[in-house]
Design a protein around this motif. Structure first.
Motif, PDB file in Angstrom:
ATOM      1  N   LEU A  82     106.819  75.381  44.769  1.00 47.59           N
ATOM      2  CA  LEU A  82     106.231  75.742  43.476  1.00 47.59           C
ATOM      3  C   LEU A  82     104.941  76.559  43.608  1.00 47.59           C
ATOM      4  N   GLY A  83     104.119  76.230  44.615  1.00 49.07           N
ATOM      5  CA  GLY A  83     102.867  76.976  44.806  1.00 49.07           C
ATOM      6  C   GLY A  83     103.131  78.437  45.130  1.00 49.07           C
ATOM      7  N   VAL A  84     104.181  78.699  45.885  1.00 49.26           N
ATOM      8  CA  VAL A  84     104.507  80.082  46.260  1.00 49.26           C
ATOM      9  C   VAL A  84     105.010  80.848  45.032  1.00 49.26           C
ATOM     10  N   GLU A 103     116.544  70.222  41.672  1.00 53.84           N
ATOM     11  CA  GLU A 103     115.299  69.770  41.040  1.00 53.84           C
ATOM     12  C   GLU A 103     114.255  70.894  41.048  1.00 53.84           C
ATOM     13  N   PHE A 104     114.187  71.600  42.175  1.00 56.10           N
ATOM     14  CA  PHE A 104     113.245  72.714  42.285  1.00 56.10           C
ATOM     15  C   PHE A 104     113.598  73.792  41.256  1.00 56.10           C
ATOM     16  N   PHE A 109     112.447  76.895  36.220  1.00 54.86           N
ATOM     17  CA  PHE A 109     112.783  77.345  34.859  1.00 54.86           C
ATOM     18  C   PHE A 109     111.785  76.773  33.854  1.00 54.86           C
ATOM     19  N   GLU A 110     111.451  75.493  34.015  1.00 53.53           N
ATOM     20  CA  GLU A 110     110.591  74.839  33.030  1.00 53.53           C
ATOM     21  C   GLU A 110     109.147  75.345  33.089  1.00 53.53           C
ATOM     22  N   ARG A 111     108.630  75.493  34.313  1.00 55.13           N
ATOM     23  CA  ARG A 111     107.186  75.772  34.435  1.00 55.13           C
ATOM     24  C   ARG A 111     106.837  77.256  34.370  1.00 55.13           C
ATOM     25  N   THR A 319     112.747  90.103  32.203  1.00 56.66           N
ATOM     26  CA  THR A 319     111.694  89.368  32.899  1.00 56.66           C
ATOM     27  C   THR A 319     111.817  87.885  32.544  1.00 56.66           C
ATOM     28  N   GLY A 320     111.016  87.050  33.218  1.00 59.06           N
ATOM     29  CA  GLY A 320     111.096  85.612  33.016  1.00 59.06           C
ATOM     30  C   GLY A 320     111.822  84.983  34.189  1.00 59.06           C
ATOM     31  N   VAL A 321     112.167  83.694  34.064  1.00 60.01           N
ATOM     32  CA  VAL A 321     112.953  83.029  35.109  1.00 60.01           C
ATOM     33  C   VAL A 321     114.425  83.207  34.757  1.00 60.01           C
ATOM     34  N   LEU A 322     115.190  83.680  35.704  1.00 60.35           N
ATOM     35  CA  LEU A 322     116.579  84.052  35.446  1.00 60.35           C
ATOM     36  C   LEU A 322     117.482  83.520  36.540  1.00 60.35           C
TER      37      LEU A 322
END
Ligand SMILES: NC(=O)c1ccc[n+]([C@@H]2O[C@H](COP(=O)([O-])OP(=O)(O)OC[C@H]3O[C@@H](n4cnc5c(N)ncnc54)[C@H](OP(=O)(O)O)[C@@H]3O)[C@@H](O)[C@H]2O)c1
Length: 352
Positions: A82-84, A103-104, A109-111, A319-322
């Motif tokens: 997550l930090g990366v 889980e990752f 997607f959520e964060r 753009t965004g998480v895809l």
């Protein structure tokens, strides 16, 4: 175009760095250990080295400055990832990785959905053998018969020698929280697969399959209108040694994994053959089917991750998480992969 590889000194990171060099893309090598990164740089004919700990936002920001994209190969992603992702987004870089942990992926997607959109970048986790072909196959099978009642992604693998990194992540995945997608929603208590056996292409008989905590459970409902998603694997792919390792307590499993070779030798890699089969049953009973086949799990992952990052930098449509199927033109990406030994086919049929 300049692309940073995080975890560049690992087995997969080195393949990704070499593939970037082969494609003529400027590469920055990052990771926790300066000495190992320098060895990697020597191994790929020279590259800039920028050490940074996975939990050091300032060092990661310095490593990713002036890069167009980050390819993250440092796993297990549930503890390191997550930090990366956060640092890549903060630096305004597109992002792909070689994760395969549900889980990752769900956390990303959520964060990061809003943050990535605000930064104008695309974040596409699991852009490797896991799970770009599975996500593509599920889309091709599912979109043809929407609305979908039941969608299964099934993996068949032969001669797959795993790296220590894959074993560590697989152990975490199979011992961590597992997600299911049933009756139109996600849950944390996946039910056993509806099918105990499936006929893989080229097989004369059905092969027993077992549940696998695949990331398609997280991604596919975002781009296929489906009530259920399951991921299974040919039970024969789980060797007795692998099954035994999964039963061991964490410290004992870590000791066994640490003592194994790093991963398959280069000449052994092409022997690993994989088939990803997606079957979708529409609410009207029609069957959509897509099959993607390839060889060399780790070499293919490097090819996919580099091409994915390159495409995002060359012009991300969204753009965004895809998921991979949301981020890329599926037909065009598969045409590209067919020049790297992949084959694919789709069919739609009335169910008998
Ligand atoms: N999705 C797919 O199809 C696919 C394909 C290949 C690999 N993978 C995944 O990619 C990951 C890497 O696999 P691999 O085979 O390359 O494993 P590996 O050879 O063990 O490499 C692991 C990498 O992570 C780094 N790392 C480990 N602990 C770290 C920490 N605490 N802080 C910073 N960096 C750390 C290592 O750095 P050092 O070199 O300094 O130890 C190394 O660069 C695994 O999660 C694996 O499951 C997925």
């Amino acid at each position: 175009m300049r692309i940073a590889v995080y975890g560049a000194s690992g087995y997969t990171g080195r393949l990704v760095a070499a593939e970037l060099r082969r494609r003529g893309i400027e590469v920055v090598l990052s990771g926790r250990d300066a000495g190992r990164l320098r060895e990697t740089a020597d191994g790929v004919g020279g590259a800039e080295v920028r050490p940074a700990g996975a939990d050091d936002p300032a060092a990661l920001a310095a490593a990713f400055r002036d890069c167009d994209a980050v390819i993250n190969c440092a796993g297990p992603f549930t503890t390191l990832g997550l930090g990366v992702v956060g640092a890549a987004v903060a630096a305004g870089c597109h992002y792909v990785d070689t994760s395969a942990e549900q889980e990752f992926l769900a956390d990303v997607f959520e964060r990061f959905a809003d943050k990535a959109q605000q930064a104008g970048v695309a974040v596409v986790p699991a852009t490797g053998y896991d799970i770009l072909p599975g996500d593509f196959a599920a889309h091709l099978a599912g979109a043809a018969v929407e609305p979908v009642e039941e969608l299964v992604v099934a993996y068949d693998l032969n001669n797959f020698g795993m790296t220590r990194g894959t074993l560590r992540s697989a152990y975490d995945m199979l011992h961590g929280t597992q997600l299911g997608y049933a009756d139109g929603g996600w849950n944390r208590t996946p039910r056993p697969p509806r099918r105990a056996a499936m006929r893989f292409p080229g097989g004369d008989v059905e092969s027993p399959v077992m549940a696998w905590p695949g990331c398609e459970v997280v991604t596919v409902p975002r781009h296929v209108r489906t009530r259920n998603v399951e991921v299974v694997i040919n039970a024969a792919a789980a060797t007795p040694e692998f099954a035994q390792l999964l039963q061991a307590p964490p410290e004992a499993a870590a000791r066994v994994i640490d003592a194994l070779p790093e991963g398959p030798a280069e000449h052994e890699r092409p022997a690993a053959a994989f088939t990803v089969l997606a079957e979708a049953v529409g609410a009207d009973g029609r069957l959509g089917r897509a099959v993607i086949r390839g060889r060399d799990v780790y070499g293919s992952t490097a090819v996919i991750a580099v091409e994915g990052a390159r495409r995002l930098v060359a012009g991300a449509d969204r753009t965004g998480v895809l998921s991979p199927a949301q981020a890329f033109d599926i037909a065009d990406f598969l045409r590209f992969l067919s020049t790297h030994g992949f084959s694919y086919e789709t069919q739609v049929a009335a169910r008998v």
